[in-house]
Design a protein around this motif. Structure first.
Motif, PDB file in Angstrom:
ATOM      1  N   PRO A  38      16.216  -8.372  -1.971  1.00  0.00           N
ATOM      2  CA  PRO A  38      15.815  -9.252  -3.075  1.00  0.00           C
ATOM      3  C   PRO A  38      16.372 -10.668  -2.970  1.00  0.00           C
ATOM      4  O   PRO A  38      15.715 -11.627  -3.396  1.00  0.00           O
ATOM      5  CB  PRO A  38      16.378  -8.534  -4.316  1.00  0.00           C
ATOM      6  CG  PRO A  38      16.470  -7.103  -3.912  1.00  0.00           C
ATOM      7  CD  PRO A  38      16.836  -7.123  -2.458  1.00  0.00           C
ATOM      8  N   ASP A  39      17.580 -10.808  -2.405  1.00  0.00           N
ATOM      9  CA  ASP A  39      18.202 -12.129  -2.320  1.00  0.00           C
ATOM     10  C   ASP A  39      18.009 -12.781  -0.959  1.00  0.00           C
ATOM     11  O   ASP A  39      18.664 -13.774  -0.634  1.00  0.00           O
ATOM     12  CB  ASP A  39      19.698 -12.017  -2.629  1.00  0.00           C
ATOM     13  CG  ASP A  39      20.420 -11.041  -1.687  1.00  0.00           C
ATOM     14  OD1 ASP A  39      19.724 -10.311  -0.952  1.00  0.00           O
ATOM     15  OD2 ASP A  39      21.663 -11.008  -1.699  1.00  0.00           O
ATOM     16  N   ALA A  40      17.092 -12.234  -0.152  1.00  0.00           N
ATOM     17  CA  ALA A  40      16.842 -12.788   1.179  1.00  0.00           C
ATOM     18  C   ALA A  40      16.101 -14.119   1.074  1.00  0.00           C
ATOM     19  O   ALA A  40      15.428 -14.394   0.074  1.00  0.00           O
ATOM     20  CB  ALA A  40      16.033 -11.804   2.010  1.00  0.00           C
ATOM     21  N   PRO A 122       4.120  -9.973  -0.594  1.00  0.00           N
ATOM     22  CA  PRO A 122       4.886  -9.340  -1.674  1.00  0.00           C
ATOM     23  C   PRO A 122       5.202  -7.868  -1.434  1.00  0.00           C
ATOM     24  O   PRO A 122       6.097  -7.317  -2.085  1.00  0.00           O
ATOM     25  CB  PRO A 122       3.958  -9.493  -2.884  1.00  0.00           C
ATOM     26  CG  PRO A 122       3.104 -10.674  -2.569  1.00  0.00           C
ATOM     27  CD  PRO A 122       2.882 -10.588  -1.091  1.00  0.00           C
ATOM     28  N   TYR A 123       4.517  -7.250  -0.491  1.00  0.00           N
ATOM     29  CA  TYR A 123       4.749  -5.843  -0.190  1.00  0.00           C
ATOM     30  C   TYR A 123       5.721  -5.657   0.978  1.00  0.00           C
ATOM     31  O   TYR A 123       6.003  -4.537   1.385  1.00  0.00           O
ATOM     32  CB  TYR A 123       3.419  -5.158   0.118  1.00  0.00           C
ATOM     33  CG  TYR A 123       2.437  -5.268  -1.032  1.00  0.00           C
ATOM     34  CD1 TYR A 123       2.497  -4.381  -2.108  1.00  0.00           C
ATOM     35  CD2 TYR A 123       1.488  -6.280  -1.061  1.00  0.00           C
ATOM     36  CE1 TYR A 123       1.624  -4.498  -3.175  1.00  0.00           C
ATOM     37  CE2 TYR A 123       0.603  -6.406  -2.129  1.00  0.00           C
ATOM     38  CZ  TYR A 123       0.678  -5.515  -3.178  1.00  0.00           C
ATOM     39  OH  TYR A 123      -0.187  -5.635  -4.248  1.00  0.00           O
ATOM     40  N   LEU A 124       6.240  -6.805   1.482  1.00  0.00           N
ATOM     41  CA  LEU A 124       7.165  -6.764   2.615  1.00  0.00           C
ATOM     42  C   LEU A 124       8.459  -7.523   2.357  1.00  0.00           C
ATOM     43  O   LEU A 124       9.434  -7.335   3.091  1.00  0.00           O
ATOM     44  CB  LEU A 124       6.496  -7.366   3.859  1.00  0.00           C
ATOM     45  CG  LEU A 124       5.268  -6.641   4.417  1.00  0.00           C
ATOM     46  CD1 LEU A 124       4.599  -7.492   5.497  1.00  0.00           C
ATOM     47  CD2 LEU A 124       5.638  -5.285   4.970  1.00  0.00           C
ATOM     48  N   THR A 125       8.486  -8.369   1.356  1.00  0.00           N
ATOM     49  CA  THR A 125       9.635  -9.246   1.145  1.00  0.00           C
ATOM     50  C   THR A 125      10.217  -9.098  -0.253  1.00  0.00           C
ATOM     51  O   THR A 125       9.528  -8.745  -1.204  1.00  0.00           O
ATOM     52  CB  THR A 125       9.236 -10.719   1.354  1.00  0.00           C
ATOM     53  OG1 THR A 125       8.261 -11.092   0.362  1.00  0.00           O
ATOM     54  CG2 THR A 125       8.631 -10.924   2.728  1.00  0.00           C
ATOM     55  N   GLN A 126      11.523  -9.388  -0.361  1.00  0.00           N
ATOM     56  CA  GLN A 126      12.254  -9.416  -1.633  1.00  0.00           C
ATOM     57  C   GLN A 126      11.954  -8.180  -2.482  1.00  0.00           C
ATOM     58  O   GLN A 126      11.640  -8.268  -3.667  1.00  0.00           O
ATOM     59  CB  GLN A 126      11.933 -10.709  -2.387  1.00  0.00           C
ATOM     60  CG  GLN A 126      12.361 -11.948  -1.624  1.00  0.00           C
ATOM     61  CD  GLN A 126      12.110 -13.244  -2.363  1.00  0.00           C
ATOM     62  OE1 GLN A 126      11.302 -13.295  -3.291  1.00  0.00           O
ATOM     63  NE2 GLN A 126      12.813 -14.297  -1.974  1.00  0.00           N
ATOM     64  N   LEU A 127      12.057  -7.022  -1.853  1.00  0.00           N
ATOM     65  CA  LEU A 127      11.764  -5.752  -2.519  1.00  0.00           C
ATOM     66  C   LEU A 127      12.988  -5.259  -3.279  1.00  0.00           C
ATOM     67  O   LEU A 127      14.084  -5.172  -2.728  1.00  0.00           O
ATOM     68  CB  LEU A 127      11.319  -4.710  -1.486  1.00  0.00           C
ATOM     69  CG  LEU A 127      10.096  -5.096  -0.647  1.00  0.00           C
ATOM     70  CD1 LEU A 127       9.824  -4.016   0.406  1.00  0.00           C
ATOM     71  CD2 LEU A 127       8.873  -5.292  -1.523  1.00  0.00           C
TER      72      LEU A 127
END
Length: 309
Positions: A38-40, A122-127
């Protein structure tokens, strides 16, 4: 590719798409480069990910097949650009998009540069939640796209505390990306189901069994039930090879087990403080991460009732 960790939202894992094994290997290698925390740092449609032939070859090829990696990567990159994916959304909506928006093939550098499609990011990042993760090496020995798809589904379901899945054959075809194909049950069973299960059982850390459901009227089959568990739990299986829930229950009911593992890092505060919560949480922890019960002379099977001879 730090740790080669592949992380995808569950919606993407359960999405419908068609892809070859080599395309999937290329896609997963690129995904493993994404920091999904999430904080990437933010990843945009301009962010590019470069993969070399040598990197892919080290993971997915043997010494005898490595010579084909350059050719395979070029073909896979060309096909991947045309692949679309259907993602199920709330209120019966469906997002139709692509995995990548750009592919740059550099024959001189023997490398591929991928740009992910904006709608899929959105389905690959900041999950933050509801995602599936595994190491790229866990699928490195799977040669079939059906095996790779099934493995992802198993990891996804286990992550949602599901250790069995029943579905009709059309739903199975959908999640496996073969909708409209293998309409004859015999072909579906032989070329997809049994092949994928055998390869996952042989080459990964999971064990899968399957039961087929006959039609209520007429001949043939209409559905199946998959049961699965991590191989570390093989000593807790029943005679049919499936994980015994009664056996797991007997372990969590064992007072000595509670004394030994009441400080397990995956337990919540309530799980550490309340007996009922401990038992309820441990049933899932045992199935999701059996390797974590590794105290000397305190393996899971040591808490089973002693067999009298």
């Amino acid at each position: 590719m730090e740790n080669n960790l592949v992380v995808q939202s569950n919606e993407l894992v359960l999405a419908a798409y068609t892809m070859t094994t080599k395309e999937k290997q290329l896609l997963l290698t690129c995904i493993s480069r994404i920091d999904s925390r999430p904080d990437a740092p933010n990843i945009t449609k301009q962010t590019k990910f470069t993969v070399t032939v040598d990197e892919v070859a080290k993971i997915f090829y043997t010494d005898s097949t490595k010579k084909n990696a350059f050719r395979d990567l070029e073909q896979a990159s060309n096909r991947l650009f045309d692949r679309e994916v259907l993602i199920a959304l709330e209120d019966n909506k469906t997002l139709r998009t692509r995995f990548v928006s750009g592919v740059l093939y550099d024959p001189n550098g023997e490398q591929i540069t991928i740009t992910f499609a904006e709608d899929v990011l959105p389905y690959l990042t900041q999950l933050k939640a509801n995602f599936t993760k595994y190491r790229l090496m866990e699928v490195s020995e799977l040669s079939s796209i059906h095996s790779m798809r099934l493995y992802e589904l198993i990891v996804c379901w286990v992550g949602q505390y599901q250790y069995t899945q029943s579905m009709d054959l059309d739903d199975f075809r959908y999640v496996m990306g073969i909708k409209g194909k293998y309409k004859q049950f015999g072909q579906l069973r032989e070329r997809v189901i049994e092949t994928a299960i055998d390869e996952v059982n042989e080459s990964t850390n999971y064990k899968i069994t399957v039961e087929y459901h006959k039609k209520s009227r007429g001949k043939g089959y209409e559905g199946l039930t998959l049961k699965f568990h991590r191989k570390t739990l093989d000593k807790l299986t029943s005679a049919d090879g499936t994980l015994s829930q009664a056996t797991i229950q007997s372990i969590v009911d064992n007072v000595q087990f509670m004394n030994d593992y009441n400080n397990h890092p995956s337990l919540s505060y309530d799980g550490k403080m309340q007996t009922d919560a401990f038992k309820r949480e441990m049933i899932n922890i045992i199935q999701r991460e059996p390797e974590s019960f590794n105290k000397p002379n305190k393996a899971l099977e040591s808490y089973l009732p002693k067999i009298k001879h």
